[in-house]
Structure formats: structure tokens, C-alpha cells
Design a protein around this motif. Structure first.
Motif, PDB file in Angstrom:
ATOM      1  N   THR A   1       0.794  -1.216   0.000  1.00  0.00           N
ATOM      2  CA  THR A   1       0.000   0.000   0.000  1.00  0.00           C
ATOM      3  C   THR A   1       0.831   1.273   0.000  1.00  0.00           C
ATOM      4  O   THR A   1       0.415   2.302  -0.525  1.00  0.00           O
ATOM      5  N   LYS A   2       2.028   1.231   0.601  1.00  0.00           N
ATOM      6  CA  LYS A   2       2.865   2.419   0.679  1.00  0.00           C
ATOM      7  C   LYS A   2       4.335   2.023   0.559  1.00  0.00           C
ATOM      8  O   LYS A   2       5.094   2.088   1.528  1.00  0.00           O
ATOM      9  N   PRO A   3       4.764   1.635  -0.646  1.00  0.00           N
ATOM     10  CA  PRO A   3       6.138   1.156  -0.815  1.00  0.00           C
ATOM     11  C   PRO A   3       7.196   2.250  -0.767  1.00  0.00           C
ATOM     12  O   PRO A   3       8.361   1.975  -0.542  1.00  0.00           O
ATOM     13  N   VAL A   4       6.777   3.505  -1.011  1.00  0.00           N
ATOM     14  CA  VAL A   4       7.732   4.610  -1.047  1.00  0.00           C
ATOM     15  C   VAL A   4       7.183   5.803  -0.274  1.00  0.00           C
ATOM     16  O   VAL A   4       6.024   6.187  -0.454  1.00  0.00           O
ATOM     17  N   VAL A   5       7.998   6.366   0.605  1.00  0.00           N
ATOM     18  CA  VAL A   5       7.692   7.655   1.232  1.00  0.00           C
ATOM     19  C   VAL A   5       8.883   8.564   0.982  1.00  0.00           C
ATOM     20  O   VAL A   5       9.985   8.105   0.674  1.00  0.00           O
ATOM     21  N   MET A   6       8.673   9.863   1.129  1.00  0.00           N
ATOM     22  CA  MET A   6       9.739  10.815   0.856  1.00  0.00           C
ATOM     23  C   MET A   6      10.263  11.404   2.164  1.00  0.00           C
ATOM     24  O   MET A   6       9.497  11.624   3.108  1.00  0.00           O
ATOM     25  N   ASP A   7      11.571  11.672   2.206  1.00  0.00           N
ATOM     26  CA  ASP A   7      12.163  12.194   3.434  1.00  0.00           C
ATOM     27  C   ASP A   7      11.678  13.598   3.766  1.00  0.00           C
ATOM     28  O   ASP A   7      11.605  13.990   4.920  1.00  0.00           O
ATOM     29  N   ASN A   8      11.342  14.382   2.746  1.00  0.00           N
ATOM     30  CA  ASN A   8      10.801  15.728   2.942  1.00  0.00           C
ATOM     31  C   ASN A   8       9.774  15.967   1.847  1.00  0.00           C
ATOM     32  O   ASN A   8      10.087  16.547   0.804  1.00  0.00           O
ATOM     33  N   PRO A   9       8.544  15.522   2.052  1.00  0.00           N
ATOM     34  CA  PRO A   9       7.552  15.517   0.976  1.00  0.00           C
ATOM     35  C   PRO A   9       7.104  16.895   0.500  1.00  0.00           C
ATOM     36  O   PRO A   9       6.455  16.995  -0.531  1.00  0.00           O
ATOM     37  N   ASN A  10       7.464  17.953   1.221  1.00  0.00           N
ATOM     38  CA  ASN A  10       7.055  19.304   0.834  1.00  0.00           C
ATOM     39  C   ASN A  10       8.231  20.211   0.514  1.00  0.00           C
ATOM     40  O   ASN A  10       8.103  21.436   0.523  1.00  0.00           O
ATOM     41  N   VAL A  11       9.383  19.629   0.206  1.00  0.00           N
ATOM     42  CA  VAL A  11      10.588  20.432   0.027  1.00  0.00           C
ATOM     43  C   VAL A  11      10.490  21.392  -1.154  1.00  0.00           C
ATOM     44  O   VAL A  11      10.961  22.532  -1.079  1.00  0.00           O
ATOM     45  N   CYS A  12       9.867  20.988  -2.244  1.00  0.00           N
ATOM     46  CA  CYS A  12       9.755  21.863  -3.414  1.00  0.00           C
ATOM     47  C   CYS A  12       8.819  23.043  -3.135  1.00  0.00           C
ATOM     48  O   CYS A  12       9.108  24.178  -3.521  1.00  0.00           O
ATOM     49  N   GLU A  13       7.715  22.758  -2.468  1.00  0.00           N
ATOM     50  CA  GLU A  13       6.786  23.822  -2.092  1.00  0.00           C
ATOM     51  C   GLU A  13       7.466  24.801  -1.137  1.00  0.00           C
ATOM     52  O   GLU A  13       7.384  26.028  -1.326  1.00  0.00           O
ATOM     53  N   GLN A  14       8.149  24.285  -0.118  1.00  0.00           N
ATOM     54  CA  GLN A  14       8.830  25.136   0.854  1.00  0.00           C
ATOM     55  C   GLN A  14       9.923  25.968   0.189  1.00  0.00           C
ATOM     56  O   GLN A  14      10.045  27.174   0.451  1.00  0.00           O
ATOM     57  N   ALA A  15      10.697  25.344  -0.677  1.00  0.00           N
ATOM     58  CA  ALA A  15      11.769  26.063  -1.365  1.00  0.00           C
ATOM     59  C   ALA A  15      11.211  27.205  -2.203  1.00  0.00           C
ATOM     60  O   ALA A  15      11.751  28.325  -2.193  1.00  0.00           O
ATOM     61  N   SER A  16      10.137  26.948  -2.921  1.00  0.00           N
ATOM     62  CA  SER A  16       9.519  27.977  -3.760  1.00  0.00           C
ATOM     63  C   SER A  16       9.036  29.149  -2.924  1.00  0.00           C
ATOM     64  O   SER A  16       9.274  30.320  -3.254  1.00  0.00           O
TER      65      SER A  16
END
Length: 266
Positions: free
Chosen positions: A108-123
Motif C-alpha cells: 500500500t505504501k512502498p515509497v515515502v519521501m524524506d521531505n515531501p514538501n521540500v519543493c513547495e517550501q523552497a519555492s
């Protein structure tokens, strides 16, 4: 047309696409700044690309920090002219920031991201830093994104659609939010306001390879498309994407590409 005297700012410079682009930028004599949590790591990577220490000393300024630090972002975006109070703003920004995957033995959840909002935060933070700088000039920004997030036309081959639209849904939502935030703050947007002159979004196919500029197939061999007429393929090499950004955007200034969402694939 860009001039080597202009300042180019890099975020995510230890990533494959961006590191390759930075390498070509320095090889061509441009001056650059880069944000790095570990400056020695970036220096080591660039030396391994064949750049000399003298080139790094004379053409590159590395700012220690991360994308959550507004003061560090401001330092990357600017350069003080020696002996004066004049602050020069980068004419172009290149960002290859993205979350790193963490894999699990789960259906059901084979992949998670270490910082799932990094692109939004960077922008958001880059826009905030530019706003606080109160500079008359406006830079362009080029960001490395992904195929699979278009609302206009499917740009992922059938065999990868489950991976893109299900497994990688969270990081791709982050990439899409990045696109939205930056374009909302671009002078070329429908609102006509913003701290950015324009935005160029590179929607690359599944990235392979690394930053080694000698290991690519060459930027001229890439298939190039737009959002309404995407170039559809399975993979693309990181070093080729970085070289394409240098050749088509850094060197030229990217004026003809502003506002575009460009697909790159092999």
C-alpha cells in the motif's frame, strides 16, 4: 544572451541535474553562487568533474545553509560589488531540489519521501527572500520537475503510469505545487505581478545516471516537447538534462522559454 559577468544562483547543487548544469556554467566562465548544507561535499563533487580549485575560488561562492534559511537564500541570490554599497541580484536561478525516496516492503505504501514538501517550501522561501531584498531587477528561475503532473496532456508512457500516478503521487504533488507558487509570482503570469521575471519548468522523464558530465549521451540527442505537445519517453540522463539547461537557458538567457513547461526525454 547571457554574459559570463552575470550571476547565476543554484539551489540543490549536489543533485545530478543541477550539479552538471553548474559544472558547465563554471567551465564557460560564468560566476555562480550555490547553497549547500555541506560545502565540502559540493566542492569535492565539482573537483571530481574536472574543475580546478582556482576556478572554484574565482567563480563560485558557496553559502552554507539549507532552503529553510531565508538569510542563506538571500546570500545566494546576491553579490556585493567590491568597494561599493551596490548589491547585484542574480539574473538567473536554477533549482533542482527534490525529496529523497525511502523504500518500504509494503504493497500500500512502498515509497515515502524524506521531505515531501521540500519543493513547495523552497519555492515559498525563494519568493520570500526576493520580496525582502526589494531589488528593482527580477531574475528568471528554472526548476527541474517531473513528467506526470500535467493537467493538459498525458506525458508519461503507459508502462510508467502506475508508478507516476500512484506510487509517486506525493512527490509529484509537491512538484506541482512548486510550479503553481512560482508562476503565481512571475511577471509573465496572467496577473502580471511578482518578484520573478519568468519561470521555466523542466519536466524530465524518469531520471537515470548521475552528474558526471563526461558520462551523458549529449544534450542535442534529447527529445524536447511542450506541455501541449510533450516529448514522451521512459528515461533521461541527469547529466544530459543539466547540460540542456546550460546550453538552452543559461547561455541564452532563456528569454524565449519563459512561461514554458518543457518535457525532456531520451
Amino acid at each position: 544572451m547571457s554574459s559570463p559577468s552575470q550571476l547565476i544562483a543554484f539551489f540543490g547543487a549536489t543533485g545530478g541535474c543541477t550539479n552538471a548544469c553548474l559544472t558547465h556554467t563554471l567551465q564557460a566562465g560564468f560566476h555562480a553562487t550555490a547553497l549547500a548544507r555541506t560545502p565540502t561535499k559540493l566542492t569535492t563533487m565539482l573537483l571530481a568533474q574536472g574543475l580546478s580549485q582556482s576556478v572554484l575560488d574565482s567563480q563560485l561562492t558557496i553559502v552554507k545553509g539549507d532552503i529553510a534559511n531565508i538569510a542563506a537564500i538571500k546570500a545566494v541570490l546576491t553579490k556585493n560589488t567590491a568597494g561599493t554599497d551596490h548589491v547585484e541580484l542574480a539574473t538567473q536561478i536554477v533549482s533542482g531540489l527534490g525529496a529523497a525516496p525511502i523504500f518500504f516492503k509494503s504493497v500500500t505504501k512502498p515509497v515515502v519521501m524524506d521531505n515531501p514538501n521540500v519543493c513547495e517550501q523552497a519555492s515559498q522561501n525563494i519568493v520570500q527572500a526576493l520580496t525582502e531584498l526589494h531589488h528593482d531587477d527580477k531574475p528568471t528561475i528554472t526548476v527541474v520537475s517531473s513528467t506526470g503532473i500535467s493537467d493538459v496532456k498525458e506525458d508519461v508512457p503507459f508502462g510508467l503510469r502506475f508508478l507516476y500516478h500512484v506510487v509517486l503521487k506525493v512527490p509529484h504533488q509537491d512538484k506541482k505545487r512548486m510550479d503553481e507558487i512560482l508562476n503565481e509570482n512571475a511577471a509573465t503570469s496572467s496577473e502580471g505581478q511578482g518578484v520573478l521575471k519568468g519561470v521555466i519548468v523542466i519536466r524530465a522523464s524518469l531520471l537515470t545516471g548521475d552528474q558526471d558530465v563526461k558520462g551523458g549521451k549529449g544534450w542535442k540527442k534529447l527529445k524536447v516537447g511542450t506541455e501541449d505537445k510533450p516529448a514522451i519517453g521512459y528515461t533521461v540522463r541527469r547529466q544530459d538534462v543539466g547540460e540542456w539547461i546550460f546550453q538552452e537557458i543559461i547561455k541564452t538567457g532563456g528569454e524565449s522559454r519563459l512561461g514554458q513547461r518543457i518535457t525532456l526525454t531520451n
